[in-house]
Enzyme design. Structure first.
Site, PDB file in Angstrom:
ATOM      1  N   HIS B  20       0.827  -1.203   0.000  1.00  0.00           N
ATOM      2  CA  HIS B  20       0.000   0.000   0.000  1.00  0.00           C
ATOM      3  C   HIS B  20       0.870   1.266   0.000  1.00  0.00           C
ATOM      4  O   HIS B  20       0.588   2.242  -0.687  1.00  0.00           O
ATOM      5  CB  HIS B  20      -0.918  -0.042   1.230  1.00  0.00           C
ATOM      6  N   GLU B  23       2.206   1.826  -3.383  1.00  0.00           N
ATOM      7  CA  GLU B  23       1.158   2.420  -4.226  1.00  0.00           C
ATOM      8  C   GLU B  23       1.173   3.945  -4.075  1.00  0.00           C
ATOM      9  O   GLU B  23       1.150   4.677  -5.055  1.00  0.00           O
ATOM     10  CB  GLU B  23      -0.215   1.866  -3.809  1.00  0.00           C
ATOM     11  N   HIS B  24       1.245   4.415  -2.826  1.00  0.00           N
ATOM     12  CA  HIS B  24       1.295   5.869  -2.611  1.00  0.00           C
ATOM     13  C   HIS B  24       2.529   6.478  -3.286  1.00  0.00           C
ATOM     14  O   HIS B  24       2.454   7.541  -3.886  1.00  0.00           O
ATOM     15  CB  HIS B  24       1.343   6.169  -1.109  1.00  0.00           C
ATOM     16  N   GLU B  95      -4.483   8.132   6.983  1.00  0.00           N
ATOM     17  CA  GLU B  95      -5.369   7.175   6.309  1.00  0.00           C
ATOM     18  C   GLU B  95      -5.699   6.029   7.279  1.00  0.00           C
ATOM     19  O   GLU B  95      -6.858   5.610   7.395  1.00  0.00           O
ATOM     20  CB  GLU B  95      -4.705   6.638   5.035  1.00  0.00           C
TER      21      GLU B  95
END
Lengths: 448, 382
Positions: B20, B23-24, B95
């Site tokens: 994740h 991905e950022h 997040e």
């Protein structure tokens, strides 16, 4: 295009042959008011449980399955100062289903008649029955009791969704005294008086007095439109008199001073919501400029708020702004650590000030316009986007035949956006945080 | 899913949240944030990370070709810097806190932790605040080098497009960037997962007003070599679930009328080559009572199985709903991709649907919904 079904009853046909599904919506408009909001919220919950012909969920769901898995629902929606009580139906479009699937697999398009009989007509019949031919009284009483309990639980737990609760609270504080400040679910204290008889009286008056708005979106020909007009006719005829039109949603007035509202909840992340008054609603001449302004401010991930708050300062995961187009409000929202509250508000102020000075480049403007146009076009690609977009326009008192927002958006100039930029006035700063104590409401002179 | 892998004779274990985080970081380019570059082209770019894959995409009406080149570059070439990683760590922390405030995502995480003893699907996708602290630029670069190359990538485009031209553009851009070669081979190290749930029950207390529940049933995975069998199982279970838990069922109706389930109630089947489970859940007035009543109802129904007319009806409905999928290009492309990653062609759905067999569906009923396969996860207000 508009077809008058009767006085105060309109059918809008939004033909789009490219859709493989057809969509129907029947809605009744009423002004949001303390006396009726909870009735308006409870009624569709009871109506969607069944009709005289399909009196319970298993038989109704079975009927929908026989219509090739068509879908059906009923709900109440808040559009500015209006509450819309609606039922909707969607079904596979007028082509043979398996043929459509097979053609799609070969990458081809198909046209042709509907071998299964008109699904849209059956849908229109069901929607007319939903409002006009409810379940027998005994069953009605049971459903009302069950749905009252369900609605009470929904109202009691609205705060469980932190973000949407913070949005609602900010708007509600900002619009205190305006119809729009009511929650779309209604008020818990009204539930006591919601007897089966009272709800039935409300249904009768809504169905016979409120304006009817119906939509057909998707592949449709003249024959389909006629069938739908015929199916809805019993509903339209329930009224002998003309249906009373509903006053359009009114713009939120300019604030005399800024307000700060801080509330407590046991949260991991504080939610900051800022309400900005612009007074520009859908259909106003400077509405397109407002869309561009919001695009520059926070409508996209390329916008100011995302760049400053997320990318540069690392304060938030989400940081955006959106229009409440029916009220002339821009809502700014981000999730932050409470310790960064002051810094986040300062960053937001700085961007509002910068745009008020017209401080943006042509590149920034063109990029924003591209994003705005892409979004406007994408909306036209979804049947529900088309129907709700039009319903929203109606709620501000505009009745247009054709929705072509991109043409208006295309024509906006940077100078128009600079003019508009002087209009927004910071109204209410709302924080949902863990430790709200010790903070007082401070008032500052507003905007300019 | 790739929490542990072997490449070049070395075993690597990465902290939760690494895929994740990567991905950022993919959006960091030498010309600024790729999201902004997409926006300037008038297309909407984004990405998501599931337990199985990270997907990058854009949707738009104009500027398809320049946006396509941009998409290929941001996936194929990593430009991450230590400074960028530090800045993004703060964003990801927010997040994670947002998910912590969501009862639905807390419940889902707790269910998977209880359902699986060792399989990486039990790990949190975004990671915990602590785990994310342990993610380093070097670790991210190693993961990019291992996983982000053409031999481990699926590309999907949907729209009014000429397929040959699309393939040429993607290949051309990869050649230009010098990233068209297959990567070093790697091996995922997925430990053997027992068939039965790690624990039968998990209770979480959260500061919310309304309880919620999730029942998870663990299914036997089919392995990498049987994608058709996996797809068939998925179709069988979804039809079965619609009969048992759908709005036509007496069980659904009773629970709804008792206020134990509401509009939020949903059922789904999640599977990959090394894991599979069904989940049913939603908000409720009494999490223990609804779990008990659901399990009772299923156990009674499981004895007799479902009937042919019931199955027929659900097939007809499923056909209609598959047609509806063609009205959402974005939904269609995403679904097509997720199935392709499992080796399944989504467009074979109508054929699979037409050839479902009642015995198979009832066999799935007997196996999957056996009482020893279930985990009950609840959120209690507190």
């Amino acid at each position: 295009m508009r077809h008058a079904l009767g006085p105060g009853a309109d059918l809008y046909v939004l033909p789009a042959q490219r859709f493989r599904t057809a969509h129907l919506l029947v809605a009744f408009e009423q002004t949001l008011a303390p006396e009726t909001v909870t009735f308006g919220s409870l009624l569709p919950r009871v109506l969607r449980r069944g009709t005289r012909r399909w009196p319970d969920m298993p038989s109704l769901a079975g009927h929908l399955e026989d219509l090739y898995g068509s879908s059906f629902g009923a709900a109440a929606t808040k559009l500015g100062d209006l509450q819309v009580v609606e039922a909707s139906f969607s079904c596979p479009g007028p082509v043979g289903l398996l043929e459509a699937v097979r053609a799609a697999r070969r990458g081809e398009r198909l046209t042709g008649s509907d071998p299964a009989g008109s699904l849209t007509r059956q849908g229109a019949v069901l929607l007319a029955e939903t409002f006009g031919s409810p379940v027998p009284a005994g069953v009605w009483g049971d459903y009302v009791a069950e749905e009252k309990d369900g609605l009470a639980r929904d109202i009691a737990s609205v705060g469980d969704d932190r973000m949407s609760h913070a949005h609602y609270r900010c708007v509600s504080e900002m619009c205190a005294g305006e119809p729009n400040s009511l929650h779309s679910l209604g008020r818990a204290e009204d539930l006591e008086e919601m007897t089966p008889d009272a709800l039935e009286r409300f249904r009768c008056s809504l169905v016979s007095e409120a304006p009817i708005v119906a939509y057909l979106a998707g592949p449709a020909d003249d024959a389909a439109v006629e069938e739908i007009e015929e199916a809805l006719a019993p509903l339209v005829r329930t009224s002998a008199r003309a249906r009373r039109p509903v006053a359009p949603s009114a713009p939120h007035p300019r604030p005399s001073q800024e307000r700060e509202v801080v509330e407590a909840a046991d949260v991991e992340q504080a939610r900051l919501v800022i309400g900005v008054q612009t007074g520009t609603v859908l259909g106003d001449p400077d509405y397109p400029a407002q869309v561009l302004y919001n695009g520059l401010l926070g409508g996209f991930v390329s916008s100011r708020l995302f760049r400053r708050i997320r990318e540069e300062a690392g304060l938030a995961y989400y940081a955006w702004s959106r229009l409440i187009a029916t009220k002339g409000i821009i809502l700014i929202s981000c999730g932050i650590q409470e310790a960064n509250y002051g810094q986040a508000v300062e960053l937001i102020r700085r961007e509002l000030d910068s745009l008020a000075k017209g401080d943006f480049t042509d590149t920034e403007f063109e990029g924003t316009r591209n994003s705005v146009l892409a979004l406007a076009k994408a909306l036209l690609d979804t049947p529900s986007g088309l129907m709700y977009g039009h319903l929203e326009l109606r709620s501000t008192g505009h009745d247009v035949d054709e929705i072509a927002p991109w043409r208006l958006l295309q024509a906006v100039t940077p100078d128009q956006v600079r003019d508009f930029g002087r209009k927004p006035a910071l109204d209410t700063i709302y924080l949902l945080g863990k430790q709200p104590t010790g903070r007082t409401q401070e008032a500052r002179p507003s905007g300019d | 899913m790739d929490a542990s892998f072997e490449t070049g004779g070395q075993v690597h274990d990465v902290p939760d949240g690494t895929a994740h985080f990567l991905e950022h970081m993919a959006f960091e380019t030498d010309q600024g944030n790729a999201l902004a570059l997409f926006a300037r082209l008038g297309v909407r770019g984004n990405a998501f990370t599931s337990s199985v894959a990270t997907a990058y995409y854009f949707t738009g009406t104009d500027n398809f070709w320049p946006a396509l080149r941009r998409l290929v570059e941001l996936v194929a070439v990593s430009r991450l810097t230590p400074k960028g990683v530090e800045a993004e760590r703060r964003v990801i922390a927010q997040e994670i806190r947002m998910y912590e405030d969501s009862p639905a995502s807390r419940l889902q995480e707790r269910l998977l932790e209880a359902l699986y003893a060792v399989h990486p699907i039990r790990r949190s996708i975004a990671g915990t605040l602590e785990a994310v602290e342990g993610i380093t630029p070097d670790g991210l670069r190693r993961c990019h080098a291992t996983f982000y190359h053409p031999s481990n990538l699926v590309f999907v485009a949907a729209g009014d497009l000429d397929p040959e031209r699309v393939f040429d553009a993607v290949e051309g851009e990869m050649d230009r960037l010098g990233v068209a070669q297959p990567g070093e081979p790697f091996r995922r190290l997925v430990p053997d997962e027992p068939l039965l749930p790690a624990s039968a029950r998990t209770v979480t207390t959260l500061p919310v007003k309304r309880p919620s529940f999730m029942l998870g049933w663990k299914d036997r995975p089919f392995g990498e070599d049987h994608p058709e069998a996996l797809f068939r199982r998925e179709v069988d279970v979804s039809l079965l679930a619609d009969v048992v838990f759908g709005p036509t069922s007496g069980l659904f109706n009773d629970l709804y009328r008792a206020g134990l389930i509401d509009e939020s109630f949903s059922v789904r089947y999640a599977s990959g080559s090394t894991f599979a489970h069904a989940v049913a859940g939603g908000t409720t007035r009494d999490a223990d009572l609804v779990s008990e009543r659901l399990l009772e109802g299923i156990s009674r129904w499981r004895q007799k199985g479902i009937t042919w007319p019931e199955l027929q009806r659900k097939r007809r409905k499923a056909h209609g709903q598959f047609v509806g999928l063609f009205d959402s290009l974005e939904g269609m492309a995403t679904l097509f991709l997720m199935y392709r990653l499992k080796g399944i062609n989504l467009f074979s759905y109508p054929d699979v649907l037409e050839t479902t067999r009642l015995e198979e569906v009832n066999r799935a009923f007997g196996e999957l919904f056996a009482p020893e396969r279930v985990t009950v996860a609840t959120v209690t207000p507190g």
